[in-house]
Enzyme design. Structure first.
Site, mmCIF file in Angstrom:
data_model
loop_
_atom_site.group_PDB
_atom_site.id
_atom_site.type_symbol
_atom_site.label_atom_id
_atom_site.label_comp_id
_atom_site.label_asym_id
_atom_site.label_seq_id
_atom_site.Cartn_x
_atom_site.Cartn_y
_atom_site.Cartn_z
ATOM 1 C CE LYS A 155 -18.821 -57.010 -19.572
ATOM 2 N NZ LYS A 155 -18.204 -58.485 -19.941
ATOM 3 C CB SER B 27 -9.962 -56.267 -22.823
ATOM 4 O OG SER B 27 -9.794 -56.783 -21.507
ATOM 5 C CB ALA C 64 -13.520 -61.109 -16.676
ATOM 6 C CG ASP C 65 -14.986 -57.156 -21.880
ATOM 7 O OD1 ASP C 65 -16.968 -57.317 -22.483
ATOM 8 O OD2 ASP C 65 -14.551 -57.558 -23.312
ATOM 9 C CB THR C 66 -13.011 -62.734 -23.155
ATOM 10 O OG1 THR C 66 -12.444 -62.982 -22.139
ATOM 11 C CG2 THR C 66 -11.548 -63.572 -24.346
#
Length: 213
Positions: A67, A60, A91-93
């Site tokens: 990004k 994550s 953001a990354d999930t």
């Protein structure tokens, strides 16, 4: 007399094409001036699998940082960029069962695999949020939530797959949609599971001087 400036006019670039993240930001009065689709390689690296629980956190974090860096590069390459010095939010999930990070389901087979792994189990959702201020200062936060699915029958799984709601979702489900009928327990941030932990995101923005919060 000048007209009131809408709260939505924010000098912020969202490094994500996710409509869910844009909607979550709007919930706290922040609408990005620009959104960028940052396509990066989301394949886990060898160094991201050393210890139990560390895999999704590292994945994550790397993807969110990637990004953010991609957004910076794109903005620099665009000579007609509408914002000279914006805030950047990325953001990354990642959804994981144990050490296994689940994919963003794009096919029915992937969705079925995810639901089978999630059914009757607790899993974890990690989101890393990265904010870059106009002066280049960075801040980040990794937020963890735990979610427990009720056991799903084959018929329930097939009905959910038929809905198509899972498509493009980390872990193959959307807690804010039909999948809520199968969520038995949630510990931690609900908005984190949707895709952006709002309290922590607001803290990061305030800490770097974002004035609209």
């Amino acid at each position: 007399m000048m007209p009131d400036q809408p709260a939505t006019a924010c000098p912020l670039v969202l490094a994500s094409a996710s409509p869910r993240r844009a909607a979550l930001l709007a919930q706290i009065g922040v609408i990005p001036a620009l959104t960028l689709a940052t396509d990066i390689d989301e394949t886990p690296l060898k160094g991201e699998v050393p210890l139990k629980g560390e895999v999704p956190r590292l994945l994550s974090r790397r993807l969110a940082q990637g990004k953010a860096d991609t957004a910076i590069r794109v903005l620099r390459e665009q000579s007609d960029a509408p914002l000279a010095a914006p805030f950047i939010l990325a953001a990354d999930t990642v959804v994981a069962v144990g050490r296994r990070a689940l994919p963003k389901a794009e096919t029915e087979a992937e969705a079925r695999q995810c639901l089978t792994l999630l059914s009757g189990r607790r899993h974890h959702v990690w989101t890393t949020v990265v904010v870059i201020a106009p002066d280049g200062k960075r801040a980040e936060r990794i937020v963890e939530s735990a979610v427990t699915f009720n056991r799903m029958t084959d018929l329930q799984q097939e009905a959910y797959i038929a809905s198509g709601e899972w498509r493009g979702k980390a872990g193959g489900y959307a807690i804010q949609g039909l999948a809520a009928a199968y969520i038995r327990f949630l510990s931690g941030s609900y908005s984190n599971v949707v895709g952006l932990p709002l309290f922590e995101t607001a803290q990061l923005l305030r800490g770097l001087g974002f004035r609209s919060l």
